[in-house]
Write a protein that holds these residues in place. Structure first.
Motif, short mmCIF file in Angstrom:
data_model
loop_
_atom_site.label_atom_id
_atom_site.label_comp_id
_atom_site.label_asym_id
_atom_site.label_seq_id
_atom_site.Cartn_x
_atom_site.Cartn_y
_atom_site.Cartn_z
N GLY A 263 0.93 -1.26 -0.30
CA GLY A 263 -0.05 0.03 -0.10
C GLY A 263 1.07 1.50 0.19
N ILE A 264 0.26 1.98 -0.82
CA ILE A 264 0.84 3.74 -0.57
C ILE A 264 0.31 5.00 -0.47
N SER A 265 0.70 5.46 0.49
CA SER A 265 -0.18 6.46 1.01
C SER A 265 -0.40 7.22 -0.07
N VAL A 266 -1.60 8.18 -0.21
CA VAL A 266 -2.19 8.62 -1.21
C VAL A 266 -1.77 10.08 -0.11
N GLU A 267 -0.59 11.59 -1.27
CA GLU A 267 -0.68 12.14 -0.59
C GLU A 267 -2.16 13.91 -0.67
N SER A 268 -3.07 14.49 -0.25
CA SER A 268 -4.01 15.04 -0.27
C SER A 268 -3.58 15.69 -1.16
N ASN A 269 -2.34 16.48 -1.28
CA ASN A 269 -2.30 17.40 -2.06
C ASN A 269 -1.99 16.72 -4.17
N LEU A 270 -2.32 15.35 -3.87
CA LEU A 270 -2.26 15.26 -5.08
C LEU A 270 -3.48 15.31 -6.15
N ASP A 271 -2.45 15.66 -7.41
CA ASP A 271 -3.83 15.65 -8.41
C ASP A 271 -4.10 14.32 -9.28
N LEU A 272 -5.26 14.26 -8.47
CA LEU A 272 -5.95 12.57 -8.51
C LEU A 272 -6.68 12.60 -10.13
N GLN A 273 -7.43 14.02 -10.90
CA GLN A 273 -8.14 13.65 -12.07
C GLN A 273 -6.79 13.35 -12.82
N GLN A 274 -5.36 14.11 -12.33
CA GLN A 274 -4.42 13.77 -13.50
C GLN A 274 -3.24 12.43 -13.63
N VAL A 275 -3.52 11.85 -12.60
CA VAL A 275 -3.38 10.33 -12.36
C VAL A 275 -4.43 9.69 -13.18
N ILE A 276 -5.59 9.88 -12.61
CA ILE A 276 -6.64 8.79 -13.02
C ILE A 276 -6.28 8.85 -15.01
N LYS A 277 -6.14 9.64 -15.15
CA LYS A 277 -6.42 10.27 -16.89
C LYS A 277 -5.43 9.60 -17.06
N LYS A 278 -4.16 9.20 -16.79
CA LYS A 278 -2.29 8.82 -16.70
C LYS A 278 -2.92 7.17 -16.80
N VAL A 279 -4.40 6.47 -15.47
CA VAL A 279 -3.68 5.53 -15.62
C VAL A 279 -4.66 4.90 -16.76
N ASN A 280 -5.38 5.49 -16.73
CA ASN A 280 -6.70 5.42 -18.56
C ASN A 280 -6.65 5.01 -19.52
N LYS A 281 -5.58 5.84 -19.43
CA LYS A 281 -4.34 5.89 -21.42
C LYS A 281 -3.80 4.48 -21.16
N GLN A 282 -3.23 4.13 -19.90
CA GLN A 282 -2.61 2.91 -19.91
C GLN A 282 -3.18 2.15 -19.89
N LEU A 283 -3.68 2.24 -19.64
CA LEU A 283 -5.18 0.61 -19.61
C LEU A 283 -5.27 0.01 -20.52
N GLU A 284 -6.33 1.61 -21.50
CA GLU A 284 -5.91 1.71 -22.78
C GLU A 284 -4.95 1.21 -23.70
N ALA A 285 -3.70 1.53 -24.12
CA ALA A 285 -2.58 0.53 -24.68
C ALA A 285 -2.94 -0.58 -24.70
N LYS A 286 -2.32 -0.93 -22.97
CA LYS A 286 -1.94 -2.38 -22.75
C LYS A 286 -3.45 -3.02 -23.11
N ARG A 287 -4.86 -3.40 -23.27
CA ARG A 287 -5.64 -3.26 -23.54
C ARG A 287 -5.59 -4.66 -25.54
N LYS A 288 -5.41 -2.87 -25.41
CA LYS A 288 -4.74 -2.77 -27.62
C LYS A 288 -4.49 -4.56 -27.74
N GLU A 289 -2.50 -3.62 -26.79
CA GLU A 289 -1.78 -4.62 -26.61
C GLU A 289 -1.84 -5.99 -26.83
N CYS A 290 -3.11 -6.42 -25.54
CA CYS A 290 -3.06 -7.85 -25.15
C CYS A 290 -3.68 -8.59 -25.93
N THR A 291 -5.12 -7.78 -26.43
CA THR A 291 -5.74 -8.16 -27.73
C THR A 291 -5.12 -8.79 -28.95
#
Ligand SMILES: [Zn+2]
Ligand SMILES: [Zn+2]
Length: 929
Positions: free
Chosen positions: A852-880
């Motif tokens: 587990g990693i502590s998520v500090e309150s000043n982290l821009d969560l919107q930005q992080v989620i966007k990035k995770v989604n982008k990675q998800l999309e790329a990896k899904r494509k590659e996997c398929t």
């Protein structure tokens, strides 16, 4: 010994020069004369004197050097003999080209002066390639440098020639041989390169002599040779022609009649019309058919492959045609003959035809089957034991795949034409008495021939073709002065020289001093391994085996290791015209010799070709730099108290690295034992870079950087000890950098190259430490994944929580805590899930572990989620995409097993990553609300 500090940056050129000359001064490449130890000997495939180092030599020599350095370190009595080959035609051609530029020919100089000129050129150009091999680090015994035309080797050549002649295994006879009309010499079957070429098949009528209305149809691609036909053949059981056997046909364009004969070997009933012409002087199969039926041979061509007047006359060609044909080239003669056949209505049709055209491997001129007296080695009796040696495993050919090539060729071997009508080489030790042979000599070894270019100025040719095969030679080791027949002294030596491969066939014997029973010969024969390319398997390897067994009763070497050909990154053959040549010397000065050596060894996997991309050399230059930096780090931190405790009683990182080192020693040794240079380098690279530098040095840092850390004496000791062993393990592949580092560490002895090669220590293997390491690595990499997902910079400390579902791992995690915290520069809480903070923590699951990693309150969560989604999309494509590919039957059928496996593994790991990303995305989304 005092240990100089390593320079701040790695400068390969300086390092290579320093140790290159040091090794030479100390004569470290000479065999150590220790009687007890086993001998290990390599003979270098002698490069041509004309040569300079190309990438193929660099590969060949690197592999040999790895073997000899390895065996030397293992304590064997090692000898690697260097040398060069006089390379008959190749060298003669070089000097002839120089003469041509001066407006001269070899005939203008005369034989003696020409040979002197070649020697002079050889001394001038020196042993360029020898100097280049030294730069590569080749640890040959340079005091034993040999040349195929030096005195000792010339003696061996005469000895063998005379012995085989006396046993009837060398003979002189008139045979059909391959003739190069440009080089003006015979060449052997394997010196002919076959090329597919477009030609024309001419269908020609041969009228029956007693019934000219009946005509047989003969098809040929070479209509001009029909003038030399001495029979036509049909199959004895062919009902179409049986009644004609024994009758005569009138040979077109001549006044001759020739018989119709039956021959089941030459004639294929199903092919063409079932009638073939026989031209014994111009075709190999026809020559043999001619032997079977005692047919006359009419030779139509002179040495320049032009129509010769006496041949046309002997063939009884129509008078008028004789005049227009004489001194014409084959192409010109063909046009004239075809025109004439048309005129007389003897040509039925012409059709396109693909055929194999033989070309001289030296000058690419079309070779002609040519009837002339030559010297031959009777090969079948020599081949039999050479086949047996390989079949029984007395000689191993590796990779195994090439064994059948060898056996196939040897089982169908033809007699070897060994005489060459050139001047540079070993002149044949046969003499002729002018008195006894006066009827058999056209002129004493020299005659003139007129050519079309200038019929008035005949070309002088000095060749044995003018000594009839009926002449009686005197074959002797020393030059005879008196004829044993008549006592006369009017003798002259056979003007021909031996095929250059004749002397190289004796290389493993002659370089060791044979026929003398020298100490070297007794110690080092049979030699151990022959390292060579596939291209000279028949030219050289097969002949060495035949000669070695014949002359000594023993095989010349035990293993033949055949390496692939080096091609460019796209798999194309390197050539000057394509501009894709990789010059080893340039790359050595650009990236360092060790980097080039490592690259070449890493590519030496069993197979036909290897693709060399420059990036690889660059990559291994970085590897050398990595090693250098590690050495510098160790040098800077090794001062202070050390321990004498055995590895097993040292702290976790030490126990682990010794266990891994033991594994690397085992892998490298096993790989070298089986000539898997690729696996040896891969084991070295993986261990040194990824385990030692990436992990062990990081694990070592805390104890070194803290004052009075209790582990420090262990760490210092382990670093020095293990890194010294690594240098010895790596030395055969990277001799220069390892010598430099070894000399700068505390050491005893003259050089790393005479230190023992590392051996396994059973007590170093430590499964517990390896399991602990696996756990540590899992925690660290999972935490790093989280750090990267959350966009937290590497220097920013984290607060990490960690739990495992496995009880025994809980205890290990406790022990590992300080190492994990140090590597991650973070705080680690080991706790039950229930103790974890209830919110603002990103949980990542990896096997039994939850990190587990502590998520500090000043982290821009919107930005992080966007990035995770982008990675998800790329990896899904590659996997398929990969899944579809793995499932496709076409892929599973065509791809190699290792590629399929790699793809499947990638799919599995992608699925893991996708799970982790999906879960992270969900967790982060919850935090947002
Ligand atoms: Zn040629
Ligand atoms: Zn005589």
């Amino acid at each position: 010994m005092s240990s100089p500090q390593l320079d701040k940056t790695y400068n390969p050129t300086a390092v290579e020069q320093r140790w290159g000359s040091y090794w030479a001064e100390q004569k470290l490449f000479q065999p150590r004369q220790t009687e007890k130890s086993e001998a290990y000997c390599l003979v270098i495939p002698p490069p041509n004197v004309t040569g300079s180092l190309h990438i193929g030599h660099a590969l060949n020599s690197t592999l040999q050097d790895i073997l000899i350095r390895w065996k030397r370190m293992q304590g064997l009595q090692t000898l690697w003999i260097p040398g060069t080959d006089h390379a008959g035609i190749a060298t003669q051609n070089v000097v002839e080209r120089q003469l041509k530029a001066e407006g001269l020919s070899r005939e203008d100089l005369g034989r003696q002066a020409f040979i002197e000129r070649v020697w002079k050129w050889r001394h001038q150009s020196g042993d360029t390639i020898i100097g280049q091999l030294k730069k590569l680090g080749a640890s040959c015994d340079w005091d034993r440098l040999r040349f195929t035309m030096d005195d000792g080797l010339s003696l061996a050549v005469r000895e063998v020639f005379v012995r085989l002649y006396q046993e009837g295994l060398i003979y002189r006879g008139e045979r059909l041989i391959n003739w190069c009309p440009r080089c003006l010499t015979a060449i052997s079957d394997i010196e002919v390169e076959h090329e597919e070429s477009k030609g024309t098949l001419y269908h020609i009528r041969y009228p029956l002599t007693d019934n000219p209305e009946t005509r047989l149809t003969v098809a040929t691609t070479r209509p001009e040779t029909l003038l030399g036909d001495t029979a036509v053949a049909v199959h004895p059981e062919d009902p179409r022609y049986q009644h004609l056997i024994g009758k005569q046909v009138t040979l077109p364009l001549t006044t001759r009649t020739i018989p119709i004969i039956a021959d089941s070997i030459l004639v294929d009933r199903e092919f063409g019309t079932g009638v073939v012409k026989i031209t014994p002087a111009h075709d190999f199969n026809d020559f043999e058919a001619g032997e079977r039926h005692q047919l006359p041979r009419i030779s139509l061509l002179n040495h320049h492959a032009q129509m010769r007047p006496d041949g046309l006359q002997e063939a009884q060609v129509d008078q008028q045609l004789q005049e227009s044909l004489q001194y014409k080239s084959i192409q010109e003669a063909r046009l004239i003959v075809v025109e004439m056949l048309k005129e007389r209505d003897l040509l039925i049709k012409e059709e396109d035809h693909t055929m194999a055209l033989g070309k001289c491997y030296r000058c690419k001129t079309v070779v002609e089957p040519y009837l002339s007296p030559q010297w031959f080695v009777k090969t079948a009796p020599l081949a039999a034991p050479a086949i047996e040696a390989v079949e029984t495993g007395n000689i191993r050919i590796l990779p195994e795949a090439w064994k059948n090539n060898y056996l196939g060729w040897m089982r169908n071997i033809k007699d070897w034409c060994i005489s060459r009508q050139i001047w540079w080489g070993h002149q044949i030790p046969a003499w002729y008495c002018r008195t006894c042979n006066k009827d058999h000599l056209v002129e004493t070894g020299s005659t003139v021939e007129r050519t079309a270019e200038d019929p008035d100025k005949p070309t002088a040719l000095t060749m044995s073709c003018f000594i009839s095969s009926d002449a009686q030679p005197i074959v002797a080791k020393t030059d005879p002065t008196i004829c044993p027949q008549c006592g006369g002294s009017d003798l002259f030596q056979d003007p021909d020289v031996l095929d250059t491969w004749f002397s190289s066939a004796l290389w493993p014997l002659s370089t060791l001093g044979w026929p003398e029973q020298t100490q070297d010969f007794k110690t080092f024969y049979p030699t151990s391994t022959l390292v060579t390319g596939l291209d000279i398997l028949f030219f050289w390897v097969a002949r060495m085996i035949m000669m070695g067994i014949k002359l000594t009763g023993q095989v010349p070497f035990k293993d033949v290791y055949i390496h692939a050909l080096v091609r460019d990154a796209k798999g194309q053959k390197m050539s000057k015209s394509k501009g894709n040549v990789i010059d080893p010397l340039t790359k050595m000065s650009q990236y360092g010799t060790d980097a080039l050596r490592f690259t070449l060894a890493s590519m030496a996997s069993p197979g036909r070709d290897m693709k060399l991309a420059e990036e690889r050399i660059e990559g291994y230059r970085n590897f050398a730099t990595k090693i250098w930096n590690a050495a510098r780090f160790i040098q800077l931190h090794a001062d202070g108290a050390k321990t004498s405790a055995p590895p097993a009683s040292r702290p976790f990182p030490d126990r682990w690295i010794f266990s891994r080192l033991n594994h690397a020693i085992r892998e490298v040794t096993k790989a070298l034992d089986t000539y898997r240079f690729d696996q040896a380098t891969s084991a070295l690279y993986q261990f040194i870079w990824h385990e030692y530098c990436d992990w062990f040095i990081e694990l070592a840092k805390p104890s070194l950087q803290q004052d009075n850390h209790p582990d420090a004496p262990f760490t210092r000791q382990t670093l020095l000890e293990s890194f010294e062993i690594i240098q010895r393990l790596l030395h055969p592949v990277m001799p220069f950098i390892t010598e430099e580092i070894w000399q700068s560490f505390p050491h005893e002895g003259l050089s790393i190259m005479t230190q023992p090669f590392p051996t396994e220590h059973p007590d170093w293997t430590n499964n517990q430490a390896e399991d602990e390491y696996a756990l540590l690595q899992a925690v660290v990499t999972t935490a790093r994944t989280g750090r990267s997902l959350l966009n937290i910079p590497a220097n920013h400390p984290l607060t990490i929580w960690c739990t495992t579902t496995k009880d025994n791992e809980t205890a290990s995690l406790n022990d590992l805590q300080p190492y994990i915290e140090s590597i991650l520069r973070s705080t680690l809480h080991l706790a039950n899930n229930t103790d974890w903070p209830s919110s603002h923590i990103l949980q990542l699951i990896s096997g039994n572990l939850t990190v587990g990693i502590s998520v500090e309150s000043n982290l821009d969560l919107q930005q992080v989620i966007k990035k995770v989604n982008k990675q998800l999309e790329a990896k899904r494509k590659e996997c398929t995409r990969l899944q579809d590919r793995v499932a496709s039957p076409a892929f599973r059928e065509k791809a190699e097993a290792s590629v399929i496996q790699e793809s499947e593994e990638r799919v599995a790991s992608l699925k893991q990553e996708l799970m982790l990303l999906t879960s992270s995305e969900q967790q982060l989304a919850t935090m947002l609300t």
